[in-house]
Design an enzyme around this catalytic site. Structure first.
Site, short mmCIF file in Angstrom:
data_model
loop_
_atom_site.label_atom_id
_atom_site.label_comp_id
_atom_site.label_asym_id
_atom_site.label_seq_id
_atom_site.Cartn_x
_atom_site.Cartn_y
_atom_site.Cartn_z
N CYS A 179 8.65 8.08 -3.83
CA CYS A 179 7.71 8.65 -2.86
C CYS A 179 8.14 8.53 -1.40
CB CYS A 179 6.34 8.02 -3.03
SG CYS A 179 5.54 8.50 -4.54
C1 UDX Z 1 4.30 4.26 -2.81
C2 UDX Z 1 2.94 4.08 -2.13
O1 UDX Z 1 2.70 2.70 -1.87
C3 UDX Z 1 1.83 4.70 -2.97
O2 UDX Z 1 0.60 4.61 -2.28
C4 UDX Z 1 2.19 6.16 -3.25
O3 UDX Z 1 1.21 6.75 -4.06
C5 UDX Z 1 3.54 6.27 -3.91
O4 UDX Z 1 4.52 5.63 -3.08
P1 UDX Z 1 5.66 3.07 -4.78
O5 UDX Z 1 6.77 3.98 -4.38
O6 UDX Z 1 5.29 2.94 -6.21
O7 UDX Z 1 4.30 3.49 -4.01
O8 UDX Z 1 6.04 1.60 -4.28
P2 UDX Z 1 5.70 0.64 -3.06
O9 UDX Z 1 5.13 -0.60 -3.62
O10 UDX Z 1 4.92 1.32 -2.01
O11 UDX Z 1 7.16 0.29 -2.51
C6 UDX Z 1 8.04 1.31 -2.02
C7 UDX Z 1 9.31 0.69 -1.50
O12 UDX Z 1 9.05 -0.05 -0.32
C8 UDX Z 1 9.97 -0.30 -2.47
O13 UDX Z 1 11.37 -0.09 -2.45
C9 UDX Z 1 9.63 -1.66 -1.90
O14 UDX Z 1 10.59 -2.64 -2.20
C10 UDX Z 1 9.60 -1.36 -0.41
N1 UDX Z 1 8.74 -2.28 0.35
C11 UDX Z 1 7.40 -2.32 0.13
C12 UDX Z 1 9.31 -3.09 1.35
O15 UDX Z 1 10.53 -3.04 1.57
N2 UDX Z 1 8.49 -3.91 2.08
C13 UDX Z 1 7.15 -3.97 1.88
O16 UDX Z 1 6.48 -4.74 2.58
C14 UDX Z 1 6.58 -3.15 0.87
#
Ligand code: UDX
Length: 421
Positions: free
Chosen positions: A264
């Protein structure tokens, strides 16, 4: 209600299973009969904790079909949950959206009852009004809002916690043109007892993109400040703990490291950039988010090279999934990290509890370890995904470069470098 869910990917499977748990009868519509068979057998077609249980428990209210026309005719609501993958220029590929819209439109033309179509797929602002509605109206010879209902209802589910996110979401967003459709969806979601925000179609579509772009920006901001903290010998996690206590800011999604991946954030930020440019807007912040995110994995390899020349050495990589609790490797930071290591002439030994099969297809020439502890034999270990089980390893005596801040590695490693701390 009797509901069709088109698409058996991430959004479709979770939405359908959760709506079935709420007591509705669901017809999953897809082309991949293997996935449909799995759903019928109570097995989730994707790796997502809790989904098997919901599909099994609600099996008597779950049907599957490849016949979209019949599904529309037999149900009252249709959720469009097909993929909108990135096109070459970063914008969204709408071919699946167009294809199902044509078929739904034909079905609406022969269907005498009032049917409502809800777009859950992530589509750029204006897509429902400029692409979907014209196709539906042309094929059905009916008017949106009069002959059929139309709505936008973006999903905010995180992979790995999607079931819990569905039932305990911060808000449900509904975009509509008419009160009748708004009431239908508000009634559908009322049992969740969460805030429901009802707005126009375009605004609803934009809320999804703005939310993801903001979270990607927040993480990137933490990474930029984190890179700076690293140079100054400051722990960015402590900094953001302090910053997050400000209720205007809040502490979530402030974990600095090697950047964001997944299906996403990268796709949606790039699509928004492409859309902004075509609307004459220069998206300076979003451009910087993508550029900084691409630089974070480079910092990991640079930190490794401070301690060891990777050429002809074995470098271990812990984690291939874009985050824990998923087998999804889309835009995983593991890929750029591993490519750089291979370019440096290293032998790369990897382990991930569930993502190795998928990774092997795109990177067959790595050493795939049978366990996480086998990776620790390498000359250095890079932590790319913070799987819980990596906290059970003994890192003493090891050289560890950590992109995700694993507690045990930080405590025990002989030489330890965090990317932003
Ligand atoms: C995301 C959105 O959170 C969600 O609301 C939407 O519907 C789809 O996209 P997702 O891709 O499943 O969800 O994962 P998410 O938990 O948001 O993490 C995305 C990326 O960001 C991961 O690679 C994670 O490691 C990274 N991340 C997340 C960070 O580097 N730091 C953080 O604090 C949070």
């Amino acid at each position: 209600m009797h509901i069709s869910v088109i698409g058996t990917g991430y959004i479709g499977s979770v939405t359908g299973a959760c709506l079935a748990e709420m007591g509705h009868t669901i017809v999953f519509v897809g082309r991949d009969t293997r996935k449909l068979d799995m759903i019928r057998a109570g097995r989730s077609p994707i790796f997502e904790p809790g989904l098997d249980t919901l599909l099994t428990k609600n099996g008597e209210r779950i049907e599957t079909t490849t016949d979209l026309v019949r599904a529309v005719e037999e149900t009252e609501l249709t959720f469009i949950c097909v993929g909108t993958p990135p096109d070459k220029d970063g914008s969204s590929d709408l071919s699946q959206i167009r294809e199902v819209s044509h078929t739904i439109g034909k079905a609406l033309g022969t269907d005498n009852k009032y049917h409502t179509i809800i777009t859950k797929s992530t589509v750029l602002p204006g897509t429902i009004e400029d692409v979907i509605i014209p196709i539906l109206e042309k094929e059905s010879l009916k008017k949106a809002g009069v002959g059929f209902g139309i709505a936008s209802n973006p999903e905010f589910l995180k992979e790995g916690t999607a079931v819990d996110d569905f039932f305990h979401t911060d808000r449900v967003v509904i975009g509509v043109r008419d009160r009748k459709t708004a009431e239908l969806l508000e009634n559908l979601y009322r049992p969740l007892n969460v805030p429901i925000f009802t707005t126009t179609l375009r605004t609803s579509e934009m809320i999804k993109f703005a939310s993801n772009a903001f979270l990607a920006t927040k993480i990137t901001f933490a990474n930029e400040i984190g890179n700076f903290c690293k140079e100054l010998g400051i722990d960015s996690y402590e900094v953001f703990e302090g910053v997050g206590l400000d209720t205007r800011i809040n502490p979530k999604f402030f974990r600095s490291g090697i950047g964001f991946g997944g299906s996403c954030f990268p796709k949606d930020v790039n699509a928004l950039i492409a859309h902004a440019k075509s609307s004459g807007i220069i998206p300076r912040i979003l451009n910087a988010v993508i550029a900084t995110n691409e630089d974070q994995p480079k910092r990991m390899v640079a930190l490794l090279k401070k301690h060891l020349d990777p050429q002809n050495r074995t470098i271990g990589v812990l984690g291939l999934a874009f985050k824990p609790d998923t087998d999804d490797i889309r835009e995983s930071r593991a890929l750029p990290v591993i490519r750089m290591l291979l370019n440096e002439g290293a032998t790369v030994k990897v382990y991930d509890p569930v993502a190795m099969a998928g990774f092997k297809k795109i990177c067959p020439d790595l050493t795939y370890a049978a366990s996480a502890s086998e990776v620790l034999d390498a000359d250095a270990v890079l932590i790319v995904t913070e799987w819980d089980e990596f906290n059970n390893l003994d890192y003493s005596g090891k050289l560890v470069i950590d992109g995700r801040r694993l507690t045990r590695a930080r405590k025990e490693a002989a030489v330890y470098e965090g990317v932003c701390w």
